[in-house]
Design an enzyme around this catalytic site. Sequence first.
Site, PDB file in Angstrom:
ATOM      1  N   GLU A  80      54.015  -2.199 -93.880  1.00 26.33           N
ATOM      2  CA  GLU A  80      53.705  -0.888 -94.538  1.00 26.33           C
ATOM      3  C   GLU A  80      55.176   0.058 -94.603  1.00 26.33           C
ATOM      4  O   GLU A  80      55.893  -0.221 -93.857  1.00 26.33           O
ATOM      5  CB  GLU A  80      52.643  -0.234 -93.659  1.00 26.33           C
ATOM      6  CG  GLU A  80      53.341  -0.011 -92.217  1.00 26.33           C
ATOM      7  CD  GLU A  80      53.090  -1.113 -91.320  1.00 26.33           C
ATOM      8  OE1 GLU A  80      53.072  -0.885 -89.924  1.00 26.33           O
ATOM      9  OE2 GLU A  80      53.016  -2.087 -91.597  1.00 26.33           O
ATOM     10  N   ALA A  81      55.135   0.752 -95.526  1.00 25.61           N
ATOM     11  CA  ALA A  81      56.334   1.870 -95.795  1.00 25.61           C
ATOM     12  C   ALA A  81      56.480   2.568 -94.573  1.00 25.61           C
ATOM     13  O   ALA A  81      55.665   3.339 -93.946  1.00 25.61           O
ATOM     14  CB  ALA A  81      56.047   2.523 -97.127  1.00 25.61           C
ATOM     15  N   GLU A 132      78.751 -10.849 -76.934  1.00 28.29           N
ATOM     16  CA  GLU A 132      77.762 -12.042 -76.606  1.00 28.29           C
ATOM     17  C   GLU A 132      77.455 -12.948 -77.711  1.00 28.29           C
ATOM     18  O   GLU A 132      76.721 -13.669 -77.617  1.00 28.29           O
ATOM     19  CB  GLU A 132      76.355 -11.214 -76.311  1.00 28.29           C
ATOM     20  CG  GLU A 132      75.647 -10.584 -77.306  1.00 28.29           C
ATOM     21  CD  GLU A 132      74.366 -10.115 -77.160  1.00 28.29           C
ATOM     22  OE1 GLU A 132      73.390 -10.839 -77.330  1.00 28.29           O
ATOM     23  OE2 GLU A 132      74.110  -8.978 -76.808  1.00 28.29           O
ATOM     24  N   CYS A 166      74.566  -6.863 -74.266  1.00 30.83           N
ATOM     25  CA  CYS A 166      75.213  -5.877 -74.912  1.00 30.83           C
ATOM     26  C   CYS A 166      76.101  -4.925 -74.062  1.00 30.83           C
ATOM     27  O   CYS A 166      76.465  -3.984 -74.000  1.00 30.83           O
ATOM     28  CB  CYS A 166      74.208  -4.817 -75.362  1.00 30.83           C
ATOM     29  SG  CYS A 166      73.121  -5.487 -76.651  1.00 30.83           S
ATOM     30  N   ASN A 204      59.635  -9.857 -87.405  1.00 30.09           N
ATOM     31  CA  ASN A 204      59.590  -8.535 -87.092  1.00 30.09           C
ATOM     32  C   ASN A 204      60.978  -8.133 -86.553  1.00 30.09           C
ATOM     33  O   ASN A 204      61.281  -6.998 -86.522  1.00 30.09           O
ATOM     34  CB  ASN A 204      58.612  -8.324 -86.014  1.00 30.09           C
ATOM     35  CG  ASN A 204      57.276  -8.315 -86.624  1.00 30.09           C
ATOM     36  OD1 ASN A 204      56.914  -7.964 -87.852  1.00 30.09           O
ATOM     37  ND2 ASN A 204      56.187  -8.861 -85.914  1.00 30.09           N
ATOM     38  N   SER A 258      61.564  -5.695 -73.022  1.00 30.45           N
ATOM     39  CA  SER A 258      62.952  -5.342 -72.950  1.00 30.45           C
ATOM     40  C   SER A 258      62.963  -3.965 -73.051  1.00 30.45           C
ATOM     41  O   SER A 258      63.889  -3.390 -72.754  1.00 30.45           O
ATOM     42  CB  SER A 258      63.773  -6.015 -74.457  1.00 30.45           C
ATOM     43  OG  SER A 258      65.285  -5.717 -74.286  1.00 30.45           O
ATOM     44  N   HIS A 301      73.417   3.135 -75.629  1.00 32.70           N
ATOM     45  CA  HIS A 301      73.521   1.805 -76.494  1.00 32.70           C
ATOM     46  C   HIS A 301      71.999   2.110 -77.370  1.00 32.70           C
ATOM     47  O   HIS A 301      70.843   2.383 -76.981  1.00 32.70           O
ATOM     48  CB  HIS A 301      73.291   0.685 -75.318  1.00 32.70           C
ATOM     49  CG  HIS A 301      72.565  -0.501 -75.952  1.00 32.70           C
ATOM     50  ND1 HIS A 301      73.412  -1.155 -77.019  1.00 32.70           N
ATOM     51  CD2 HIS A 301      71.469  -1.211 -75.829  1.00 32.70           C
ATOM     52  CE1 HIS A 301      72.939  -2.154 -77.370  1.00 32.70           C
ATOM     53  NE2 HIS A 301      71.807  -2.528 -76.705  1.00 32.70           N
ATOM     54  N   LYS A 310      63.594   8.287 -77.666  1.00 39.15           N
ATOM     55  CA  LYS A 310      62.658   8.115 -76.451  1.00 39.15           C
ATOM     56  C   LYS A 310      63.366   8.255 -75.064  1.00 39.15           C
ATOM     57  O   LYS A 310      62.905   8.703 -74.221  1.00 39.15           O
ATOM     58  CB  LYS A 310      62.012   7.030 -76.440  1.00 39.15           C
ATOM     59  CG  LYS A 310      60.876   6.695 -75.724  1.00 39.15           C
ATOM     60  CD  LYS A 310      59.993   5.284 -75.939  1.00 39.15           C
ATOM     61  CE  LYS A 310      58.977   5.104 -74.937  1.00 39.15           C
ATOM     62  NZ  LYS A 310      58.100   3.929 -75.454  1.00 39.15           N
ATOM     63  N   ASN A 380      72.358  -2.471 -85.161  1.00 38.41           N
ATOM     64  CA  ASN A 380      72.732  -2.782 -84.044  1.00 38.41           C
ATOM     65  C   ASN A 380      74.193  -3.473 -83.877  1.00 38.41           C
ATOM     66  O   ASN A 380      74.092  -4.646 -84.389  1.00 38.41           O
ATOM     67  CB  ASN A 380      71.420  -3.489 -83.252  1.00 38.41           C
ATOM     68  CG  ASN A 380      71.728  -3.988 -81.692  1.00 38.41           C
ATOM     69  OD1 ASN A 380      72.714  -3.204 -81.180  1.00 38.41           O
ATOM     70  ND2 ASN A 380      70.817  -4.298 -81.331  1.00 38.41           N
ATOM     71  N   SER A 414      70.643  -6.680 -71.792  1.00 34.57           N
ATOM     72  CA  SER A 414      69.638  -7.176 -71.362  1.00 34.57           C
ATOM     73  C   SER A 414      69.965  -8.588 -70.195  1.00 34.57           C
ATOM     74  O   SER A 414      70.957  -9.008 -70.376  1.00 34.57           O
ATOM     75  CB  SER A 414      68.886  -8.110 -72.508  1.00 34.57           C
ATOM     76  OG  SER A 414      68.292  -7.085 -73.323  1.00 34.57           O
TER      77      SER A 414
END
EC number: 2.3.3.10
Length: 508
Positions: A80-81, A132, A166, A204, A258, A301, A310, A380, A414
Amino acid sequence: MQRLLTPVRQVLQVKRVMQEASLLPARLLPAAHPSFSTVPAVPLAKTDTWPKDVGILAMEVYFPAQYVDQTELEKFNKVEAGRYTVGLGQTQMGFCSVQEDVNSLCLTVVQQLMERTQLPWDSVGRLEVGTETIIDKSKAVKTVLMELFQDSGNTDIEGIDTTNACYGGTASLFNAANWMESSSWDGRYALVVCGDIAVYPSGNARPTGGAGAVAMLVGPEAPLVLERGLRGTHMENVYDFYKPDVTSEYPLVDGKLSIQCYLRALDKCYAFYRQKIEKQWKQAGIDRPFTLDDVQYMIFHTPFCKLVQKSLARLMFNDFLLASGDTQTGIYKGLEAFRGLKLEDTYTNKDVDKAFLKASLNMFNKKTKNSLYLSTYNGNMYTSSLYGCLASLLAHHSAQDLAGSRIGAFSYGSGLAASFFSFRVSQDASPGSPLEKLVSSTSDLQKRLASRKRVSPEEFTEIMNQREQYYHKMNFSPPGDKNSLFPGTWYLERVDELYRRKYARRPV
């Protein structure tokens, strides 16, 4: 590169470098020891003070010369857009062909930094790489970078690679500062290099990729000072993102776990940082709580941009729960229903997320949004992600805007390792000051991003397939057009029958 110099020619070269350095216009950097060959270093153990204001003196950012548009990728993947552009907050994604690997990225960014600052190659006494992206289980990226120092004869350089997802770049930065504030320091600069290629299998996670490298020159009297004693760190054992398959460059990822780990680490690190700064304040006679109001800018990060928004909201939630005064007015108005909640019970609470995202929007726009420019258009960069955000912040503000401010920083890797720390920006924003020169050096970031080539999702997918095909192969020359790279870029020229890698540089 010429491998050896006779003793006489070495002496002549050092004298020439010193003479040229003395004739340069106002230096970009305050002086450490311009050449260890002629100026004896004074061991720090024999002094009574720390070197003053250790931090970042100069920065260089490198990203690939091509990108894929995330809107086009949404259509190509038949989703979906807005899934990538709105849901993740990503507009474009930079990526590397087989011609580039982590060694070439780091070669490029180090050479460009040294050329721009005009520093003698023997003025560097420590070089550490955070990455990494492992292409050899034994040989460090740092050893490849030593190729750049051969003509100077400088082999006395401490540091090696540091790896944990990271977080390696931040560990390398801390190590550089620790070295400079220890009896081991010989008076020279430190170089911190962060570089990674973030790639995922088709699906994804692929739109959360990216690639790039950042090099930072660390020394005393810096315009971006690492605030001493102010690091809040949290580490634990968790399998949220890891790379156990050495035959593939793809990670195993538990995406939901994560994100929860990232936010939990943020809570922990923020609490530890807050305790330490409040303790410092009390020793100085200041008795009040630390809040986000004490941070003028906040960088994170950035696996994807939406998580950063968020995260700032999460920090506001932390402040809200600890607020002892009136929380029914001001920025906390309408949030009283969340007063009795505990941090550990809210990592999947959508009502908390929605309410504090709304309440923190103005704060996000003021403190953090500008730092996401590179992440939005390149994606990223793993270890270099946080420092790409720092460069973006500098690129979007004047030296006068930044002078005297505090920049909060959250680094996450992580597995997991995380830290909350801060920079204090120099008060001196005058023309020609180290701060003004550092800020000016980032001013071409938008222009450089705009100069990249847009690649179709079909071609992008084919290049990803080529990366899979050639990963850990031997006896080949990478396909591709060297002229598609930015001028001055190092690239992988050949891997021989013993897996030895040879690199070349596109002319500037």
